[in-house]
Design a protein around this motif. Structure first.
Motif, short mmCIF file in Angstrom:
data_model
loop_
_atom_site.label_atom_id
_atom_site.label_comp_id
_atom_site.label_asym_id
_atom_site.label_seq_id
_atom_site.Cartn_x
_atom_site.Cartn_y
_atom_site.Cartn_z
N ILE A 9 0.84 -1.20 0.00
CA ILE A 9 0.00 0.00 0.00
C ILE A 9 0.87 1.25 0.00
O ILE A 9 0.59 2.22 -0.72
N TRP A 10 1.95 1.25 0.78
CA TRP A 10 2.85 2.41 0.82
C TRP A 10 3.45 2.67 -0.56
O TRP A 10 3.50 3.80 -1.03
N ASN A 11 3.89 1.61 -1.25
CA ASN A 11 4.48 1.78 -2.58
C ASN A 11 3.45 2.26 -3.59
O ASN A 11 3.76 3.09 -4.45
N LYS A 12 2.22 1.76 -3.51
CA LYS A 12 1.15 2.24 -4.40
C LYS A 12 0.90 3.73 -4.19
O LYS A 12 0.73 4.49 -5.14
N ALA A 13 0.86 4.13 -2.92
CA ALA A 13 0.62 5.54 -2.61
C ALA A 13 1.75 6.41 -3.15
O ALA A 13 1.49 7.45 -3.76
N VAL B 120 -4.95 9.53 0.78
CA VAL B 120 -4.66 8.56 -0.29
C VAL B 120 -4.38 7.19 0.31
O VAL B 120 -4.89 6.16 -0.15
N LEU B 121 -3.58 7.16 1.37
CA LEU B 121 -3.26 5.90 2.02
C LEU B 121 -4.50 5.23 2.61
O LEU B 121 -4.68 4.01 2.48
N ILE B 122 -5.36 6.00 3.23
CA ILE B 122 -6.58 5.44 3.80
C ILE B 122 -7.47 4.88 2.69
O ILE B 122 -8.04 3.80 2.83
N GLY B 123 -7.56 5.58 1.57
CA GLY B 123 -8.33 5.07 0.43
C GLY B 123 -7.77 3.76 -0.10
O GLY B 123 -8.52 2.83 -0.40
N LEU B 124 -6.44 3.66 -0.18
CA LEU B 124 -5.82 2.41 -0.65
C LEU B 124 -6.07 1.27 0.34
O LEU B 124 -6.28 0.13 -0.07
#
Length: 71
Positions: free
Chosen positions: A33-37, A56-60
């Motif tokens: 998730i961190w890398n996607k963000a 953004v992180l919460i959405g992911l």
């Protein structure tokens, strides 16, 4: 005005986090998730406000949970 140099090293030692800081730390524990963000926002914005990155992180995270429940 201070200008950064390659010879100067700044060391920061946090003494504690706020509630929002703990929420953020919990959100970025998952490397995927961190890398996607990072990938989704780094190419679009620089100097991103903390609250926007956190959103953004919460959405992911929500998307990951939906995928787990539905998939």
């Amino acid at each position: 005005m201070l200008r950064p140099t390659h010879k100067r090293i700044i060391k920061v030692i946090p003494f504690g986090l706020t509630w929002a800081g703990y929420d953020f730390a919990d959100t970025i524990k998952n490397d995927e998730i961190w890398n996607k963000a990072k990938d989704s926002v780094s190419s679009k914005l620089s100097g991103l406000p903390f609250d926007v990155l956190k959103a953004v992180l919460i959405g992911l995270c929500k998307d990951a949970i939906k995928g787990t429940v539905n998939g």
